[in-house]
Design a protein around this motif. Structure first.
Motif: not given
Length: 381
Positions: A176-193
């Motif tokens: 679950v930590i891994s999923v939350a970590m990558l959701v955070m990272h993916g969400g930031v990328f969405i905000a960037l792109k």
């Protein structure tokens, strides 16, 4: 003539393996995070196409880090490759199936205009994001607890675990930590792109996932300190001798994975990076600085992944069945000459890979918009 001694080469390859795994978590991690968020952030067909086209030009290059990591394990740490890929065979098979769904989903989704057809492949892309993120975390959780394998006198390995044994409470927490970590990272990328409502949804998802990740990461730290057995050498290890996993005695004690932080207090900077990076990512998103937030998120990911390596050093794959069979940096590497030749190849080709990756992201900089996607049906997914 080899100018680096065996011990130094082993440590260098431990560092390089960490760099490759962190590179995979950062570069392919936002791919997995965006795919996981696809049904949440993309609520219409056009919005989902925008998200898919954020990944379309870069996902294949990002996945190279996964191949490099596997290749480095195979060449530099053959026993680690043999035991881990055999013991986690079903889990790795599921990861590969999920990763295969991604290119198929990208290519097939737009073949028909049918809503049902596209929803099926959107679901496949989401599975291709969630499953690897979860299983990689579960695998790390099991490694921290020790894996049930042992070597006999001829160094033949026996693995006594099963797939469902991997799904224990601590390992699932790590998943679950891994999923939350990558959701955070993916969400930031969405905000960037992206921009507008899509970017705002991505930012909100990241701002929810980041504190969840930090809280669960802290809980896992407490669990490691008080509920998980760690491993340590019973006596001084032979750092430059031949690779023989049976040539040592290993002690097992609760909280043993915290020993390195007492020996090297500066190592506390690594888990701190994970927490501070996540917090900074949230702050920077609120300040509407997605580029800086992506850098902070990447630092957070590096800190979380790096914490595992720093905590376990010099162990690579501890054995819960026979602690003496545990694989370490000192007794599971390839030969001195092999490590040196690989290091020379890495020094030559790694800068090329990094330069090419930087060039690709520079060329593809900028926002992906709904207008662009709809106006270029033949050039977009």
């Amino acid at each position: 003539m080899i100018f680096l001694d065996y011990e130094t080469l082993r440590v260098l390859w431990w560092i390089l393996l960490g760099v490759l795994l962190i590179g995979f978590a950062i570069m392919d991690g936002f791919d997995l995070g965006v795919a996981t968020l696809l049904p949440v952030v993309g609520r219409t067909d056009t919005e989902r196409r925008v998200l898919i086209n954020c990944l379309g030009p870069v996902w294949e290059g990002n996945q190279v880090w996964f191949i490099l990591g596997g290749g480095a394990i195979f060449a530099a740490w053959p026993p680690l490759y043999a035991v881990s890929f055999s013991g986690f065979y079903i889990a790795m098979f599921l990861v590969l199936v999920a990763l295969i769904l991604r290119p198929v989903g990208f290519k097939f989704r737009g073949k028909l205009p049918s809503t049902g057809w596209r929803n099926v492949w959107d679901g496949a892309l989401t599975v291709g994001g969630v499953v690897p993120a979860l299983i990689f975390g579960v695998a790390v959780g099991n490694v921290l607890q020790g894996v049930p394998f042992a070597f006999d006198d001829t160094l033949r390995v026996t693995y006594t675990g099963g797939f469902f044994d991997l799904l224990n409470p601590f390992a699932l927490l790590c998943g679950v930590i891994s999923v939350a970590m990558l959701v955070m990272h993916g969400g930031v990328f969405i905000a960037l792109k992206t921009e507008g409502v899509i970017g705002a949804r991505g930012a909100r998802a990241a701002m929810l996932a980041a504190p969840l990740m930090v809280a669960l990461f802290a809980a896992a730290g407490v669990w490691v300190a008080y509920g998980i057995d760690g491993y340590a050498f019973a006596a001084a290890s032979i750092n430059d001798g031949p690779s023989n996993p049976l040539g040592k005695e290993v002690l097992v004690r609760t909280g043993g994975w915290l020993t390195n932080y007492g020996i090297w207090p500066a190592a506390m900077a690594v888990p701190a990076m994970g927490i501070v990076g996540a917090v900074l990512a949230v702050v920077l998103l609120k300040m509407r600085r997605p580029g800086a937030a992506f850098v902070a998120s990447a630092i957070g990911v590096a800190g979380i992944v790096g914490t595992v390596g720093v905590s376990m050093f010099p162990f690579l794959l501890p054995s819960s069945t026979d602690p003496g069979s545990s694989l370490t940096v000192w007794d599971s590497s390839s030969s001195h000459l092999t490590l040196f030749i690989m290091l020379v190849a890495t020094v030559i080709f790694m800068p090329i890979i990094l330069a090419y990756t930087s060039w690709v992201f520079r060329v593809l900089r900028g926002k992906v918009t709904a207008e662009y996607v709809e106006g270029n049906p033949s050039g977009t997914y």
